[in-house]
Design a protein around this motif. Structure first.
Motif, PDB file in Angstrom:
ATOM      1  N   ILE A 158       0.811  -1.222   0.000  1.00 49.07           N
ATOM      2  CA  ILE A 158       0.000   0.000   0.000  1.00 49.07           C
ATOM      3  C   ILE A 158       0.841   1.267   0.000  1.00 49.07           C
ATOM      4  N   ALA A 159       2.169   1.130   0.096  1.00 44.83           N
ATOM      5  CA  ALA A 159       3.025   2.316   0.140  1.00 44.83           C
ATOM      6  C   ALA A 159       4.418   1.967  -0.356  1.00 44.83           C
ATOM      7  N   GLY A 160       5.120   2.979  -0.839  1.00 44.09           N
ATOM      8  CA  GLY A 160       6.455   2.752  -1.371  1.00 44.09           C
ATOM      9  C   GLY A 160       7.451   2.290  -0.332  1.00 44.09           C
ATOM     10  N   MET A 161       7.201   2.654   0.930  1.00 43.20           N
ATOM     11  CA  MET A 161       8.140   2.264   1.979  1.00 43.20           C
ATOM     12  C   MET A 161       7.911   0.868   2.530  1.00 43.20           C
ATOM     13  N   LEU A 162       6.774   0.239   2.192  1.00 45.28           N
ATOM     14  CA  LEU A 162       6.415  -1.033   2.829  1.00 45.28           C
ATOM     15  C   LEU A 162       7.492  -2.107   2.678  1.00 45.28           C
ATOM     16  N   PRO A 163       8.120  -2.268   1.503  1.00 43.27           N
ATOM     17  CA  PRO A 163       9.169  -3.292   1.395  1.00 43.27           C
ATOM     18  C   PRO A 163      10.359  -3.050   2.328  1.00 43.27           C
ATOM     19  N   PHE A 164      10.528  -1.780   2.786  1.00 40.97           N
ATOM     20  CA  PHE A 164      11.658  -1.446   3.654  1.00 40.97           C
ATOM     21  C   PHE A 164      11.260  -1.360   5.127  1.00 40.97           C
ATOM     22  N   LYS A 165      10.010  -1.680   5.428  1.00 38.45           N
ATOM     23  CA  LYS A 165       9.525  -1.557   6.804  1.00 38.45           C
ATOM     24  C   LYS A 165      10.378  -2.348   7.806  1.00 38.45           C
ATOM     25  N   PRO A 166      10.791  -3.601   7.488  1.00 35.45           N
ATOM     26  CA  PRO A 166      11.637  -4.314   8.459  1.00 35.45           C
ATOM     27  C   PRO A 166      12.950  -3.585   8.761  1.00 35.45           C
ATOM     28  N   ILE A 167      13.470  -2.846   7.762  1.00 34.71           N
ATOM     29  CA  ILE A 167      14.699  -2.083   7.990  1.00 34.71           C
ATOM     30  C   ILE A 167      14.409  -0.906   8.902  1.00 34.71           C
ATOM     31  N   PHE A 168      13.324  -0.194   8.625  1.00 35.59           N
ATOM     32  CA  PHE A 168      12.970   0.953   9.455  1.00 35.59           C
ATOM     33  C   PHE A 168      12.653   0.534  10.894  1.00 35.59           C
ATOM     34  N   LEU A 169      12.100  -0.672  11.059  1.00 38.64           N
ATOM     35  CA  LEU A 169      11.760  -1.167  12.394  1.00 38.64           C
ATOM     36  C   LEU A 169      12.949  -1.820  13.098  1.00 38.64           C
ATOM     37  N   GLY A 170      14.080  -1.894  12.419  1.00 43.47           N
ATOM     38  CA  GLY A 170      15.274  -2.489  13.025  1.00 43.47           C
ATOM     39  C   GLY A 170      15.284  -3.993  13.027  1.00 43.47           C
ATOM     40  N   GLN A 171      14.385  -4.622  12.233  1.00 42.76           N
ATOM     41  CA  GLN A 171      14.320  -6.081  12.195  1.00 42.76           C
ATOM     42  C   GLN A 171      15.306  -6.670  11.200  1.00 42.76           C
ATOM     43  N   ARG A 172      15.801  -5.838  10.285  1.00 41.62           N
ATOM     44  CA  ARG A 172      16.708  -6.319   9.257  1.00 41.62           C
ATOM     45  C   ARG A 172      17.690  -5.206   8.909  1.00 41.62           C
ATOM     46  N   THR A 173      18.907  -5.592   8.558  1.00 43.04           N
ATOM     47  CA  THR A 173      19.924  -4.619   8.171  1.00 43.04           C
ATOM     48  C   THR A 173      19.993  -4.542   6.657  1.00 43.04           C
ATOM     49  N   SER A 174      19.993  -3.309   6.137  1.00 37.57           N
ATOM     50  CA  SER A 174      20.050  -3.123   4.697  1.00 37.57           C
ATOM     51  C   SER A 174      21.486  -3.213   4.198  1.00 37.57           C
ATOM     52  N   GLU A 175      21.661  -3.827   3.016  1.00 40.10           N
ATOM     53  CA  GLU A 175      22.997  -3.878   2.428  1.00 40.10           C
ATOM     54  C   GLU A 175      23.328  -2.569   1.726  1.00 40.10           C
ATOM     55  N   PHE A 176      22.337  -1.682   1.598  1.00 45.33           N
ATOM     56  CA  PHE A 176      22.568  -0.372   0.988  1.00 45.33           C
ATOM     57  C   PHE A 176      22.246   0.710   2.012  1.00 45.33           C
ATOM     58  N   LYS A 177      23.006   1.802   1.971  1.00 42.15           N
ATOM     59  CA  LYS A 177      22.711   2.953   2.823  1.00 42.15           C
ATOM     60  C   LYS A 177      21.633   3.837   2.206  1.00 42.15           C
ATOM     61  N   ARG A 178      21.547   3.801   0.864  1.00 42.81           N
ATOM     62  CA  ARG A 178      20.570   4.609   0.151  1.00 42.81           C
ATOM     63  C   ARG A 178      19.913   3.760  -0.935  1.00 42.81           C
TER      64      ARG A 178
END
Length: 880
Positions: A45-65
Motif C-alpha cells: 500500500i506504500a512505497g516504503m512497505l518493502p523497507f519496513k523491516p529495515i525501518f523497524l530495526g528487524q533487518r539490516t540493509s545492504e545499501f545505505k541509500r
C-alpha cells in the motif's frame, strides 16, 4: 515551469526521478510484488512497505541509500475513484530512502532541487508544509532553501507526523505542494483546497521511537522515507485537469470508449466516471494477476474479484454488453511493460483469469440485475428509501451479487441499502456454519494462552529422531487444564520436546504412542497452536499426570507413507511446470498417509496425454534415485538459488530448503524421503477443477499404491463375475448395456407421450370459445414435462386458433407448466414465454421460451390449481 517539461511522459518522469537519485549514490531497486512480505497488510500500500523491516530495526540493509518506483494498491477510498481528480486503486510511488545515512538537510535540498531545477517548477508555484513542532525543518526551508515564511505551513500530527503503529519508529513529515493559482497570493493559504493545491512529494523524517506510554526518544540511526506520486506529477507536468487524462491512464480510457462507441470528451459526467473507473481498475487487475494473485472470495483474491466486477459493471453502464476486459487489458499491458516486463511475460495468465472472471460475472449480472430491478421497483412502489438487508443478502448469498454493487445500483436510484441488516444476515449464516462444525481448537488455544507464560515452546526433533524421552508440560481434557487423567479419557498433551510432526504445510500430523510406567496413550493427531505441539490421543492404560517422564514414539510406517506422499507432491509440481506451464503455482495441498492432493493454478483442464506424461515423468525421477539435500539458509539466498515457495505462504528470515538436484527445490518444513527411490511408484487417481482457475490432482505413492490397486482389483473381479465375462471384456459389456438402456428409455418416453396425447384428447371437450379463439386450461395427472409439451402441441393443432395451458405434478415437490399459443393469439400481444414465466412464479418457480411455445417449472405443487386459474382469467382478459 520549463518550456519542455509539459511534454514529459509518465515513463520520462519515472526515469528522471530514478536517475536523479541513482546519480546521488542511491541503489536503484525494482518494484516489490503487490503481495507484501508484511503479514499485517493484504497488499503493498506504500512505497516504503518493502523497507519496513529495515525501518523497524528487524533487518539490516545492504545499501545505505535506495530509490524505487513502487507499484501500490489501496482500496480504502474505492468509492472516490473516478469521482475525484486523483483517487486511485493502483498508483506508482517514486521514492528515495536513507537508512541511517543522510537526514533532513540533504533530503529537503534534493527534493527542492529535483522539483525546481530538474522538473522546472517555479518556486512561486510551490508551497511546503511541516509538522507544527518541527522547527528544524521550518528553518531549513526558510533559511537554507529560501522559501518565504508565508509559503511554509505548520500542520498537525494528522497530516504531518508518520507512525508505523502504536509503538516503534516514527517522525515528522514535510510535504511539497504545487500551487495551480499563485496569482491568488500568499495570504491565508489553505492547503486543503485541492482545486488550487496538490501535494506531490512527501518527506518523512524517521527520527523518534515511541514507547507504549507515548513517550518519544531520538533514534540512534535516523532514516529518510519519501514518496512522490507518479500520477500526480504527470497531471501537473502534462497540464491535465486530472490524473486520468494523463498518458499513464487515458489510453486505457480511450480503448474502453472506442469499444462502447462513445467519445470521452462529449460524454456526460456519469459516463466519464465509469470510463475513469475502468481506466484505473484495469491497471490494478493486470498488475495483481501478474504478481500471481488469483480471484477468490477471501483476502486479496476478493479485492481482485471485486475490482474486475466493477470494471465489467461500469462497462455495462456505458453500453458495452459483451466481453471487453481483455481489450482494455491489452492497452494497460502495453503502457507498462517497459518498466514491468512481467506483465507481458504473464500475458496469457492475465487474460485467462480476466476472461474467466468476466464471463462468470456477466452471468451473475444478468441474474442479479433482474432481481435487483424487481426489488428496486417494489421499494419505490412502497415509497420506501431503503433496500432491506435481507434482500441485499439474498442477492449476495444466492446470486453472488456483491454488496458494493447493490449499493452502487441503489445509489443510482437515490436509494440506500440497510448495511446493518445485511451484516446481521451474514452473522446468522456464520453462526449456522459454526453450529454445523464442532471444534475444540478455540478452547485449547484459550487454555494454552493462560499457561504459555509458565511453559516453554515445544522443541521439535522429529526430522532426525523418531522417538525420545520427554516430559508432560500440559494436560488438557476437553480443552480444560487438568492435573491428571485416567484410562479411557480423550486428552490433549503438550510435551517439552517431541518427534511427532504437527499438521502444517498440507501434511497431516503423525500418529504413534506415548508410553511410560504403566501407561499407554494412542496418539491420533498432532496440531500446532502458536509454538506448542498439541498431541490428541486416548489413554489406553494407566493414569497420567503433569510432569510425568514418558517416551514419545511415532508410527514409523505412517511417517514413511507421509514422507513418500509429501516428496511426491514436490515432484508433481515440478512435472506440471515442465509438461503444462512453467507459470503453474501451488494453490493448496494435502499430504496424508494414504493419498496426496495437489491444487494448482491453471485456467484449463489437463488433457489425458498431459496426465500420462506427468505420471511418467514423476516415476522416471523416482527410478533415477535422486538424493535429497536439506539445508537451512536465509530466505534471500534460497530464492536466489531458485527455490520454489508456496504463493501466499509467510516465511521467516531462515528457511528450510528441500532439494532433489536437477528435479525440484522448494521451501518446505515437512518431512521427506532421503532419496526419491524410497517412494517406489506414483499413480495419479484423478484430475479435476475445484474452483475458477484452480485444478486438483489426487494421487497415491509408495505403499498406498498397493492399497489402491487391491481395491480396484477386487472391483474388477466382482464385475467380471457378475457380467460373466473376462476383465478385459467389461467395457464392451457395459457399452452394450448402456445402449440397451437408452433404447428402452426412448421407448418408454414414446409410450408416455402417446399416453399423454390420448389423455389430452378428452380435454377438447373442455375448450372455451372466446370470439374467434378457443382456450384450454387444465391439469393432467402423472405426466412428465416432455409428454406435457407433446400434449399441448397436439391440442393446439386440434383447436387451431387459440391457447393451451397445461399443468402437471410429475413428482413430489415438482411442477411442470406448458403454454402453446397460436400466431393469432401472439398478435393480440400475448406471448407464451412471458406468460408462462409469470404463471410459474405462483408455484415458486419460473421459466420461458418462444412466443408460441414455452415451458416453466415450480416447487410448490399446492399452488398449481391457483396458477392455472390465474392463467385462465388472464387469457380471457387478454383475448376479449
Amino acid at each position: 515551469m520549463s518550456s519542455t517539461s509539459q511534454y514529459l511522459s509518465g515513463n520520462d518522469i519515472r526515469q528522471i526521478f530514478l536517475d536523479f537519485y541513482t546519480q546521488r549514490g542511491h541503489q536503484p531497486l525494482p518494484s516489490a510484488s503487490l503481495v507484501p512480505e508484511d503479514p499485517t497488510v493484504l497488499l503493498t500500500i506504500a512505497g516504503m512497505l518493502p523497507f519496513k523491516p529495515i525501518f523497524l530495526g528487524q533487518r539490516t540493509s545492504e545499501f545505505k541509500r535506495a530509490t524505487t518506483s513502487q507499484k501500490c494498491i489501496r482500496t480504502n477510498d474505492i468509492e472516490n475513484v473516478g469521482r475525484t481528480k486523483r483517487h486511485h486503486t493502483f498508483f506508482e510511488m517514486l521514492g528515495n530512502f536513507s537508512f541511517g545515512d543522510y537526514f533532513k538537510p540533504q533530503a529537503i535540498a534534493w527534493g527542492w532541487e529535483l522539483s525546481t531545477q530538474v522538473f522546472g517548477f517555479s518556486p512561486q508555484n510551490l508551497v511546503v508544509s511541516v509538522f507544527e513542532d518541527d522547527d528544524e525543518a521550518f528553518t531549513i526551508w526558510r533559511d537554507t532553501i529560501g522559501v518565504s515564511e508565508k509559503r511554509i505551513k505548520r500542520m498537525g500530527a494528522d497530516d504531518n507526523f508518520w507512525v508505523s503503529g502504536a509503538t516503534g519508529p516514527c517522525g515528522p513529515c514535510s510535504e511539497i505542494y504545487y500551487d495551480f493559482h499563485p496569482e491568488l497570493g500568499e495570504e491565508n493559504i489553505d492547503l486543503e483546497d485541492d482545486s488550487r493545491f496538490i501535494e506531490f512529494y512527501n518527506l518523512v523524517f524517521m527520527q523518534y521511537n515511541r514507547d507504549a506510554s507515548g513517550n518519544l526518544t531520538p533514534l540512534q540511526n535516523k532514516n529518510i522515507d519519501t514518496g512522490m506520486g507518479l500520477e500526480r506529477m504527470a497531471q501537473i507536468l502534462q497540464k491535465k485537469p486530472n490524473n486520468y487524462e494523463t498518458d499513464l491512464i487515458f489510453p486505457i480510457i480511450e480503448t474502453a470508449a472506442k469499444i462502447a462507441k462513445i467519445d470521452y470528451y462529449e460524454s456526460d459526467e456519469n459516463t466519464k466516471v465509469s470510463l475513469k473507473v475502468i481506466g484505473d481498475h484495469v491497471r490494478s487487475v493486470v498488475h495483481m494477476i501478474a504478481d500471481e494473485i488469483r480471484a477468490s472470495n477471501v483476502g486479496r483474491g476478493y479485492v481482485l474479484r471485486r475490482l474486475i466486477r466493477r470494471v465489467v459493471r461500469h462497462g455495462r453502464l456505458i453500453g458495452i454488453s459483451g466481453e471487453f476486459i481483455n481489450q482494455v487489458a491489452d492497452t494497460a499491458i502495453s503502457l507498462s511493460e517497459s518498466i514491468y516486463p512481467n506483465l507481458r511475460q504473464r500475458e496469457v495468465a492475465i487474460k485467462a483469469e480476466l476472461q474467466r472472471e468476466e464471463v462468470n460475472f456477466l452471468k451473475t449480472l444478468d441474474r442479479g440485475e433482474k432481481l435487483l430491478a424487481e426489488i428496486i421497483e417494489t421499494v419505490k412502489q412502497q415509497n420506501q428509501k431503503s433496500i432491506t438487508g435481507e434482500s441485499a443478502f439474498t442477492l449476495y448469498d444466492t446470486y453472488g451479487f456483491p454488496l458494493e454493487l447493490t449499493q452502487e445500483v441503489a445509489e443510482e436510484h437515490n436509494l440506500i441499502v440497510d448495511v446493518d441488516g445485511f451484516n446481521a444476515e451474514m452473522q446468522k449464516q456464520v453462526e449456522r456454519a459454526k453450529s454445523a462444525h464442532e471444534t475444540i481448537d478455540l478452547t485449547v488455544q484459550g487454555s494454552l494462552d493462560k499457561l504459555a507464560e509458565h511453559i516453554h515452546s515445544t522443541e521439535f526433533i522429529g526430522y532426525n529422531q523418531l522417538a525420545t524421552t520427554a516430559k508432560i508440560e500440559v494436560l488438557l481434557v476437553a480443552g480444560i487444564s487438568e492435573e491428571a487423567a485416567e484410562a479411557g479419557t480423550e486428552v490433549q498433551i503438550v510435551l517439552d520436546k517431541t518427534p511427532f510432526y504437527a499438521e502444517s504445510g498440507g501434511q497431516i500430523g503423525d500418529k504413534g504412542y506415548i508410553s511410560g510406567d504403566g501407561i499407554l496413550i494412542r496418539i491420533e493427531d498432532v496440531k500446532k497452536e502458536s509454538d506448542f505441539f498439541i498431541h490428541f490421543g486416548r489413554i489406553e492404560r494407566g493414569t497420567i499426570r503433569i510432569g510425568d517422564e514418558i517416551t514419545a514414539q511415532i508410527d514409523t510406517a505412517c511417517r514413511r507413507r507421509a514422507q513418500a506422499n509429501h516428496t511426491a507432491t514436490h515432484l508433481l509440481q515440478a512435472a506440471l511446470k515442465k509438461v503444462v506451464d512453467e507459470g503453474i503455482s501451488q494453490a493448496g495441498s494435502l499430504v496424508s498417509f494414504d493419498r496426496l492432493r495437489f491444487d494448482f493454478n491453471c485456467p484449463r483442464a489437463l488433457i489425458a496425454e498431459e496426465v500420462i506424461q506427468i505420471e511418467e515423468l514423476v516415476n522416471s525421477w523416482i527410478s533415477e534415485a535422486h538424493p535429497a539435500t536439506i539445508e537451512e539458509m536465509p530466505i534471500a539466498e534460497a530464492k536466489a538459488k531458485g527455490a520454489v515457495a508456496m504463493f501466499g505462504e509467510k516465511y521467516g528470515d531462515e528457511v528450510r530448503v528441500i532439494d532433489f538436484s536437477g528435479v525440484s527445490m522448494e521451501l518446505c518444513g515437512g518431512t521427506h524421503v532421503n532419496n526419491t527411490a524410497e517412494i517406489g511408484v506414483f499413480k495419479i487417481i484423478s484430475e479435476a477443477g475445484v474452483s475458477s482457475g484452480v485444478r486438483r490432482i489426487e494421487a497415491v505413492s509408495g505403499a498406498a499404491v498397493l492399497d489402491y490397486l487391491n481395491v480396484r482389483d477386487k472391483v474388477v473381479k466382482d464385475l467380471s463375475d457378475r457380467f460373466k465375462v473376462k476383465p478385459e471384456e467389461i467395457p464392451d459389456r457395459i457399452t452394450t448395456l448402456q445402449t440397451e438402456l437408452r433404447n428402452n428409455e426412448k421407448e418408454i418416453q414414446t409410450l408416455k407421450s402417446q399416453l399423454a396425447i390420448v389423455k389430452s384428447d378428452s380435454l377438447l371437450q373442455t375448450a372455451e370459445t372466446l370470439g374467434e379463439h378457443q382456450i384450454i386450461v387444465a391439469q393432467m395427472e402423472d405426466v412428465d414435462a416432455e409428454s406435457l409439451k407433446s400434449a399441448a402441441e397436439r391440442l393446439l393443432q386440434k383447436i387451431g386458433n387459440g391457447a393451451v395451458v397445461l399443468g402437471s405434478i410429475p413428482e413430489a415437490g415438482k411442477v411442470s407448466i406448458v403454454a402453446a399459443f397460436s400466431s393469432e393469439v401472439n398478435k393480440k400481444g400475448v406471448q407464451a414465454g412471458k406468460f408462462v414465466g409469470t404463471i410459474a412464479k405462483i408455484c415458486g418457480g419460473g421459466g420461458g421460451g418462444k412466443p408460441n411455445l414455452a415451458q416453466a417449472g415450480g416447487r410448490d405443487a399446492t399452488k398449481l390449481p391457483e396458477a392455472l386459474e390465474t392463467a385462465k382469467s388472464d387469457l380471457l382478459a387478454a383475448l376479449k
